[in-house]
Motif scaffolding. Sequence first.
Motif, PDB file in Angstrom:
ATOM      1  N   LEU A 204      38.247  29.114  50.075  1.00 54.54           N
ATOM      2  CA  LEU A 204      37.666  30.708  49.135  1.00 54.54           C
ATOM      3  C   LEU A 204      36.197  29.474  49.434  1.00 54.54           C
ATOM      4  N   VAL A 205      35.441  30.574  50.153  1.00 53.60           N
ATOM      5  CA  VAL A 205      34.138  30.015  50.416  1.00 53.60           C
ATOM      6  C   VAL A 205      33.617  31.433  49.213  1.00 53.60           C
ATOM      7  N   LEU A 206      32.703  30.603  48.269  1.00 52.57           N
ATOM      8  CA  LEU A 206      31.539  31.821  47.447  1.00 52.57           C
ATOM      9  C   LEU A 206      30.391  31.237  48.311  1.00 52.57           C
ATOM     10  N   CYS A 207      29.223  32.272  48.012  1.00 52.09           N
ATOM     11  CA  CYS A 207      28.233  31.812  47.773  1.00 52.09           C
ATOM     12  C   CYS A 207      27.619  32.815  46.976  1.00 52.09           C
ATOM     13  N   SER A 208      26.256  31.918  46.158  1.00 54.41           N
ATOM     14  CA  SER A 208      25.397  32.346  45.315  1.00 54.41           C
ATOM     15  C   SER A 208      24.210  32.544  44.602  1.00 54.41           C
ATOM     16  N   VAL A 209      23.209  32.985  44.485  1.00 53.74           N
ATOM     17  CA  VAL A 209      21.741  32.519  44.442  1.00 53.74           C
ATOM     18  C   VAL A 209      21.193  32.939  42.558  1.00 53.74           C
ATOM     19  N   GLY A 210      20.334  32.039  42.372  1.00 54.79           N
ATOM     20  CA  GLY A 210      19.253  31.725  40.963  1.00 54.79           C
ATOM     21  C   GLY A 210      18.035  32.045  41.471  1.00 54.79           C
ATOM     22  N   PHE A 211      16.951  32.119  39.771  1.00 50.16           N
ATOM     23  CA  PHE A 211      16.248  32.162  39.908  1.00 50.16           C
ATOM     24  C   PHE A 211      15.751  31.272  38.634  1.00 50.16           C
ATOM     25  N   ARG A 212      14.708  30.518  38.938  1.00 47.62           N
ATOM     26  CA  ARG A 212      13.939  29.400  38.520  1.00 47.62           C
ATOM     27  C   ARG A 212      13.607  29.981  36.716  1.00 47.62           C
TER      28      ARG A 212
ATOM     29  N   ALA B 265      36.373  26.180  45.173  1.00 48.17           N
ATOM     30  CA  ALA B 265      36.450  26.640  45.905  1.00 48.17           C
ATOM     31  C   ALA B 265      35.477  25.515  46.387  1.00 48.17           C
ATOM     32  N   ILE B 266      35.053  26.072  47.923  1.00 45.77           N
ATOM     33  CA  ILE B 266      33.185  25.860  48.945  1.00 45.77           C
ATOM     34  C   ILE B 266      32.265  27.385  48.283  1.00 45.77           C
ATOM     35  N   HIS B 267      31.540  26.363  47.083  1.00 45.39           N
ATOM     36  CA  HIS B 267      30.330  26.797  46.969  1.00 45.39           C
ATOM     37  C   HIS B 267      28.704  27.056  47.978  1.00 45.39           C
TER      38      HIS B 267
ATOM     39  N   ALA C  15      36.442  37.329  43.023  1.00 46.61           N
ATOM     40  CA  ALA C  15      36.820  35.794  43.804  1.00 46.61           C
ATOM     41  C   ALA C  15      38.271  35.381  43.653  1.00 46.61           C
ATOM     42  N   THR C  16      38.718  35.562  41.925  1.00 45.45           N
ATOM     43  CA  THR C  16      39.536  35.109  41.447  1.00 45.45           C
ATOM     44  C   THR C  16      41.411  35.779  41.958  1.00 45.45           C
ATOM     45  N   SER C  17      41.179  37.185  42.602  1.00 50.46           N
ATOM     46  CA  SER C  17      41.734  37.439  43.140  1.00 50.46           C
ATOM     47  C   SER C  17      42.491  37.488  44.817  1.00 50.46           C
TER      48      SER C  17
ATOM     49  N   LEU D  62      23.347  31.076  37.775  1.00 56.71           N
ATOM     50  CA  LEU D  62      24.498  30.185  38.922  1.00 56.71           C
ATOM     51  C   LEU D  62      25.325  29.101  37.776  1.00 56.71           C
ATOM     52  N   PRO D  63      24.738  28.414  36.446  1.00 56.24           N
ATOM     53  CA  PRO D  63      25.409  27.694  35.686  1.00 56.24           C
ATOM     54  C   PRO D  63      26.832  28.174  35.733  1.00 56.24           C
ATOM     55  N   ARG D  64      26.813  29.561  35.792  1.00 58.53           N
ATOM     56  CA  ARG D  64      28.211  30.514  35.263  1.00 58.53           C
ATOM     57  C   ARG D  64      28.787  30.524  36.925  1.00 58.53           C
ATOM     58  N   ALA D  65      28.365  30.876  37.793  1.00 55.72           N
ATOM     59  CA  ALA D  65      28.809  30.837  39.190  1.00 55.72           C
ATOM     60  C   ALA D  65      29.873  29.294  39.295  1.00 55.72           C
ATOM     61  N   ARG D  66      28.775  27.889  39.010  1.00 60.80           N
ATOM     62  CA  ARG D  66      29.407  26.943  39.460  1.00 60.80           C
ATOM     63  C   ARG D  66      30.038  26.713  38.723  1.00 60.80           C
ATOM     64  N   ARG D  67      30.471  26.929  37.721  1.00 61.69           N
ATOM     65  CA  ARG D  67      31.775  26.953  36.631  1.00 61.69           C
ATOM     66  C   ARG D  67      32.542  27.743  36.937  1.00 61.69           C
ATOM     67  N   THR D  68      32.707  28.988  37.675  1.00 63.04           N
ATOM     68  CA  THR D  68      33.586  28.858  38.396  1.00 63.04           C
ATOM     69  C   THR D  68      34.140  28.836  39.657  1.00 63.04           C
ATOM     70  N   ALA D  69      33.078  28.467  40.496  1.00 66.66           N
ATOM     71  CA  ALA D  69      33.655  28.096  41.979  1.00 66.66           C
ATOM     72  C   ALA D  69      34.690  27.215  41.553  1.00 66.66           C
ATOM     73  N   GLU D  70      33.896  26.174  40.724  1.00 65.45           N
ATOM     74  CA  GLU D  70      35.220  25.149  40.918  1.00 65.45           C
ATOM     75  C   GLU D  70      36.301  25.285  39.813  1.00 65.45           C
TER      76      GLU D  70
END
Length: 626
Positions: free
Chosen positions: A281-289, A308-310, A270-272, A296-304
Amino acid sequence: MCGITGIFRRGRERVEERRLAAMTDAIAHRGPDDRTLHLAGSVGLGYRRLAIIDPAGGRQPLFNEARDVAVLMNGELYNFRALRAELELAGHVFRTGSDAEVLVHLYEEMGDALVTRLAGMFAFALLDQRAGRERLLLARDPLGIKPLYYAETEHGLLFGSEAKALLASELLPRRLRSRALLDYLVQGYVGGEDAAWEGMRRLPPGHTLVVEDGRVQAVRRYWDLPRKLRGPVEPDEVLAALDRSVADALVSDVPLGAFLSGGIDSTAVATSMRQADAGPLVLCSVGFRERSHDELPRARRTAERLRAIHHTRVLEPDPTLALETLPWFFDEPLADPSSVPTYLVSKVAREHVTVALSGDGGDETFAGYRRYVHDVAENRVRAALGRRGQAAARGLAAVYPRLDWAPRGLRGRTFLTNVGDDPARAYWRSVTRVERAEALALLAPALAEHLAEHDPFEAFARHYAQPEVDDPLYRAQYADFHTYLPDQILAKVDRASMAVSLEVRVPLLDHRFVERFANLPAGAKVRGGRGKHALREALRARLPAEVLDGPKRGFDTPIGEWIRGPLRSAVAAALETLPGEWFERGALRALLAEHVGGARNHDRLLWSLLVLERWRQRHGVTGLAS
């Protein structure tokens, strides 16, 4: 990205359009944008298109100027523009903007050697009818990103992007090979050149296949990983190669994005992409309960950070998805539970883009799996112990309790077994789900006797022995590149993404990138008890410490909790309906009782059996073939 199928009849007999249509329609999910049937004498070509490059003009098959060479291709050629420029200078005339059209003209110039000029992910079928001949060339990309199956029958040759296409011809039996059953139980997937189905084969990665008169004439390897090690590299070299590989994978005439977890590989990709400045930049993530599996929390911080559109979604235990939807798309049994989140993140991505980049391949190239780190440590201990020490370790392992439910630090039996064993066999133990003896004990007595001489380890060991180096880590990587990566990881990604008509590209598996870095010395990959050292150091200036130094969770599902919860009744039911000629019913019941009672943890094996039974029912498997 598409689906391809075909029939090559023997004796110049004509192809039945009905049969070709059934094969092509069986993989409609791979290409919802177009359908083509091309009948050319004794050869029939079927095509389902997911339009990516030149959506208006890239309909296949594509032809040379004289229309006597035709091609179908599934995948993308990243260097097609450079190749096209060369071919136009040589006098070739192009009619479309499609990357696949390069193949027919390059074939006219180079013949079968055209594959040595290609960079990308692909499986293609090229029909040569020049001067009255009928010759078919099949090819698969170097790393096996795109699948290709084939079968020789009394009617001729069948081929297709998925096994279900060949089965739809009604020219093959719906029987599971008995050896494939044992392979599946031990590994969690069926690998190698023989597919799970009787009479069906896979074209290996980096190979071509020539067919004349409906008969296979030759199967040839055109690419392989280096057999020797190279010296260390500077971080700037890794970073520059990563950026080039990602930039090459961005060619698209339709919306494009990327998968994002909280880990190094997807974050690096994503950074490249942001470095390439290729638009939003469109990014898609899934998480778990379950927090233990959630990134997901780490992915959200990266997207910010990347502006990116996350798009995100939280995965819920869904028996309908795991047990009803996926068994159709996985037409060979595959027990990798991460197929569930892979399908879900693909589904999320497809709502917004047609192409998504993935970080798959970084673990294999830079030795990122925990098992590589453990293997390096075990080999150091093994060398220090010597033969007498290894014998003592084997003796201790024989009396050490299993302690399956204990904390990892107290489970020393596997470590003692491994350091007392051969390096190849020890590493094999880390990539299998159960020991061969344990799998055989579950089988019906007659079947267990029939398979007594078959050992899935033997195929793995042949790959492990190929590198010309005294480096167990690279031998392990080399074997994974020829087994686990194409037959489990890439098969999972291809089927899960194609189920929702999404093209997934894997820039870390561009063969030019892999052959530069996979054979680094062990110290450049594993250092300080962690893998991916060379990649981490290259990314140090770009990625935050929480990504580079955070714990590795993997893209997995909490199957232990699922089996003890929402899937418990489904597992119990599957153990009662699996065929009695395949399994010993009492052994299956005892397995479940041990798991439920807490004596041993069998969650992965129980999941494998559940997946197998749902696959068997969904595809109408009629029995076992010897």
